[in-house]
Design a protein around this motif. Structure first.
Motif, PDB file in Angstrom:
ATOM      1  N   TRP A 120      15.339 -49.522-119.615  1.00 34.93           N
ATOM      2  CA  TRP A 120      16.431 -50.239-120.266  1.00 34.93           C
ATOM      3  C   TRP A 120      16.266 -51.749-120.086  1.00 34.93           C
ATOM      4  CZ3 TRP A 120      19.494 -50.958-123.919  1.00 34.93           C
ATOM      5  CH2 TRP A 120      20.675 -51.687-123.829  1.00 34.93           C
ATOM      6  N   LEU A 165      22.165 -44.163-121.004  1.00 36.82           N
ATOM      7  CA  LEU A 165      21.023 -45.083-120.970  1.00 36.82           C
ATOM      8  C   LEU A 165      19.966 -44.679-121.992  1.00 36.82           C
ATOM      9  CD1 LEU A 165      20.409 -45.767-117.177  1.00 36.82           C
ATOM     10  CD2 LEU A 165      20.833 -47.469-118.935  1.00 36.82           C
ATOM     11  N   ILE A 202      18.626 -46.987-125.060  1.00 33.46           N
ATOM     12  CA  ILE A 202      17.199 -47.283-125.213  1.00 33.46           C
ATOM     13  C   ILE A 202      16.748 -46.929-126.618  1.00 33.46           C
ATOM     14  CG2 ILE A 202      14.883 -46.547-124.487  1.00 33.46           C
ATOM     15  CD1 ILE A 202      16.164 -46.262-121.601  1.00 33.46           C
TER      16      ILE A 202
END
Length: 138
Positions: free
Chosen positions: A47, A115, A119
């Motif tokens: 990330w 996350l 991404i």
């Protein structure tokens, strides 16, 4: 509801080339991850890298937008691009919060899914910026 494995598979489905060393380190991180906590740590590294790539692409397109505005002595293109970027970031945050809420599992699993979602969405946006605006500038 999306499972964590489905979300994680999506992370790998849309990959943006990192530097060879960074990509190898990240691949090793995922390969060696034995549980969701370790996978989440890998996602956090990825990330940070994706955020840097996005920032760099946005800055390059903003610079182009300023150049396109210069002959007309306006800031229309630049302002619209900045607003579009802000709207994208808001949408991505909200979309991934939804993914987090619809992922079954403990808090770590939900955070990892969020996350992975971010991404993927940011990679799609980086690809779009690169292909649509920056490919002719290389």
């Amino acid at each position: 509801m999306m499972s964590f494995k489905t979300i994680l598979t999506l992370v790998f489905a849309i990959s943006l080339p990192l530097g060879a060393s960074a990509a190898d380190d990240l691949a090793a991180c995922y390969r060696d991850a034995k549980d969701v906590t370790q996978t989440k740590a890998c996602l956090e590294k990825e990330w940070k890298a994706v955020q840097g790539e996005h920032k760099e692409a946005v800055e390059r397109v903003a610079s182009l937008a300023k150049a396109w505005d210069k002959p007309y002595k306006t800031r229309d293109r630049w302002n619209r691009f900045i607003r579009a970027t802000q709207n994208f970031e808001t949408w991505a945050r909200r979309e991934c919060e939804f993914v987090k809420m619809t992922t079954k599992g403990n808090r770590t699993t939900e955070q990892a899914a969020e996350l992975a979602c971010r991404i993927n969405l940011y990679r799609v946006r980086i690809d779009m910026l690169e292909n649509h605006y920056l490919s002719s500038q290389k």
